[in-house]
Design an enzyme around this catalytic site. Structure first.
Site, PDB file in Angstrom:
ATOM      1  N   ASN A  75       0.833  -1.199   0.000  1.00 41.21           N
ATOM      2  CA  ASN A  75       0.000   0.000   0.000  1.00 41.21           C
ATOM      3  C   ASN A  75       0.872   1.255   0.000  1.00 41.21           C
ATOM      4  OD1 ASN A  75      -2.469   1.598   0.299  1.00 41.21           O
ATOM      5  ND2 ASN A  75      -3.351  -0.308   1.102  1.00 41.21           N
ATOM      6  N   HIS A 105      22.623   2.776  10.993  1.00 46.12           N
ATOM      7  CA  HIS A 105      23.833   3.594  11.052  1.00 46.12           C
ATOM      8  C   HIS A 105      24.517   3.369  12.394  1.00 46.12           C
ATOM      9  CE1 HIS A 105      23.713   6.132   7.404  1.00 46.12           C
ATOM     10  NE2 HIS A 105      22.422   5.857   7.445  1.00 46.12           N
ATOM     11  N   THR A 162      11.495  -6.975  16.169  1.00 50.33           N
ATOM     12  CA  THR A 162      12.941  -6.990  16.412  1.00 50.33           C
ATOM     13  C   THR A 162      13.496  -8.402  16.512  1.00 50.33           C
ATOM     14  OG1 THR A 162      12.602  -6.888  18.817  1.00 50.33           O
ATOM     15  CG2 THR A 162      12.836  -4.798  17.631  1.00 50.33           C
TER      16      THR A 162
END
Length: 520
Positions: A75, A105, A162
């Site tokens: 979507n 990062h 996670t």
């Protein structure tokens, strides 16, 4: 496709469709604007791919870091950042505002970045992301680096994933945790037009109100094709009455009575009355997670093995017990499982927290009147199976209750004799496997230490025999204190007990009081 849209939106879709056929042949529709950074050569998609407005795919690195399967529908405003590898399976449906990334990062892990560095100056750390088939990802969800999502998964709105997610699970929250798993009749392969039947054998003796919690956890299993064989082993309190009240009108439960003969006798009595394709044992003061039976049956059916194990968790109360992580199973050989038992490394040797196929029922003959009987029985079972499946899920709740068999703080003659009888059975099994000789030496030392450290000489009829047993246990421990097969904890305990049983018992007691991990 266009019937529900107004003129302006229809025009946009027609234009997007024309561009799709030119730029993304094989795709169903890629709406504009669409941001693809890194070039089409880094993006592979399957037939029927559909993409909403303002989606952004940031691709870097070599090869094709982003692979999307067939009939995937994404979507609006979905951002996928792929620097190493993001692989999305077939028939995946995504809502809007979703973020999927295999990179970050910097890291404060094994290759840390400094916190005072600007994020843009830190090394980019990547870990592949895998999303299985038939997955639905809800609005605003995020899938983080290194995650593997199984088939048939549902990810709730705004969830942050996670950790890996096994097949057929619903996860939600931050961080995302399993809240439901698809189990039950339609969730399993059927044989002869039916799902396999599971017998749950439950010995009961003077456990009082714990019996009610135990039975409620069994009757509440999400897998419904079960029978519960409750064996009243001549209880002298109100356990039998509590059982009768708790089971009420549940016709899956059989309450049978016998004269008191001990745990082994009650298990044998219940097993003789079990009619299931599988059997599992639950002690009368313990509980099962509601997914336990279904999860183990699913693994048995998926892998075709006759034995499935799960983890147990020590609990202080049955009120809030529930497994947070289900996970997937691991296939091991019977000899590997036997080795795990000998080193007490991931296998406790308990008859509970396991699912046995009917072909193994004849091996489940528990020696009556003997303590520590499970070790010998389980060693015999492990040595008889070609393959087994291990689940790391903590689905069996073991209640640390004062007065239970396993929380008896003081041992006497019967414990000494029971352990040696079980060791003799395990020794007979290992005699045919010379490669396990050193592992058995560890097991012999561990078991001897367990009994010798709790022997109460005042309760022993033959004090000379008891003292000789302690001396022999110290000798066994001394031999394996430096054995690299044993864990650091067991090496430390064996070395300490060999040097000073009194000092070992003091430190072990203090450790138990501080951590709650040791009973007795």
């Amino acid at each position: 496709m266009f019937g529900q849209y107004g003129p302006s939106e229809t025009f946009k879709n027609v234009w997007a469709l024309l561009l799709t056929k030119v730029l993304f042949p094989g795709a169903r529709l890629v709406r504009r604007p669409f941001y693809l950074r890194g070039g089409k050569c880094r993006f592979v998609y399957g037939e029927g791919f559909t993409c909403g407005y303002s989606c952004r795919f940031d691709l870097a690195g070599d090869g094709t870091p982003l692979i999307v399967g067939k009939n995937c529908k994404i979507n609006d405003r979905v951002h996928i950042s792929a620097h190493e590898s993001v692989v999305i399976g077939d028939n995946v449906l995504m809502a809007s505002n979703i973020f999927i990334s295999d990179n970050s990062h910097g890291s404060y892990g094994d290759d840390p970045s400094l916190p005072d560095m600007a994020p843009d100056d830190r090394k980019i750390v990547t870990k592949p992301v895998r999303i299985g088939d038939n997955v639905w990802i809800g609005e605003g969800a995020a899938v983080m680096p290194g995650v593997t999502i199984g088939n048939g998964v549902i990810i709730g709105t705004n969830a942050v994933v996670t950790r890996d997610v096994p097949d057929n699970v619903i996860v939600a929250g931050v961080p995302a945790k399993p809240i439901k798993r698809f189990v039950g009749g339609g969730g399993f392969p059927v044989e002869n037009g039916k799902t396999p039947k599971v017998s749950i054998v439950v010995p009961m003796y003077n456990v009082g109100e714990c019996a009610a919690a135990c039975l409620r956890s069994l009757m509440g299993q999400t897998y419904k094709n079960i029978e519960i064989v409750v064996v009243d082993d001549g209880a002298t309190d109100d356990t039998a009455d509590i059982c009768a009240r708790t089971i009420a009108d549940d016709d899956r439960v059989k309450l049978v009575h016998k004269e008191n003969g001990g745990l082994s006798s009650a298990r044998n009595f219940g097993l003789a009355r079990a009619t299931g394709d599988f059997v599992t044992f639950v002690d009368g003061d313990d509980v099962l997670d509601k997914w336990a039976v279904g999860h183990m049956v699913a693994l048995a059916q998926k892998t075709g093995v006759p034995l499935v194990t799960c983890e147990y968790k020590k609990i202080d109360s049955t009120d809030d017990f529930g497994c947070q992580e289900i996970g997937e199973g691991k296939i091991v050989s019977g000899d590997e499982l036997l080795g795990m038992l000998l080193l007490l490394n991931g296998e406790s040797g308990s008859a509970c927290a396991k699912l046995y196929a009917r072909e193994l029922f004849p091996l489940l003959a528990f020696p009556e009147g003997q303590l520590f009987e499970d070790f010998g029985v389980e060693a015999t079972v492990f040595s008889s199976v070609d393959k087994a499946c291990i689940s790391g899920a903590e689905l069996y709740g073991y209640l640390a209750r004062e007065g239970s068999i396993t929380t008896n703080k003081k041992y006497e003659d019967k414990h000494l004799e029971g352990m040696e009888a079980s060791l003799s059975t395990v020794r007979d099994v290992v005699d045919d496997r010379p490669e396990l000789k050193d592992a058995f030496a560890c097991f012999e030392a561990f078991c001897s230490l367990r009994v010798a450290s709790r022997l109460d000489l005042n309760k022993c009829i033959d004090r000379r025999k008891a003292k000789a047993y302690i001396l022999n246990a110290r000798k066994r421990c001394r031999k394996v204190a430096g054995n690299p097969l044993a864990s650091k904890t067991w090496r430390f305990r064996c070395g300490l007990f060999a040097s000073s049983p009194a000092l070992h018992n003091l430190i072990y007691s203090l450790y138990g009081n501080l951590t709650g991990k040791v009973v007795g």
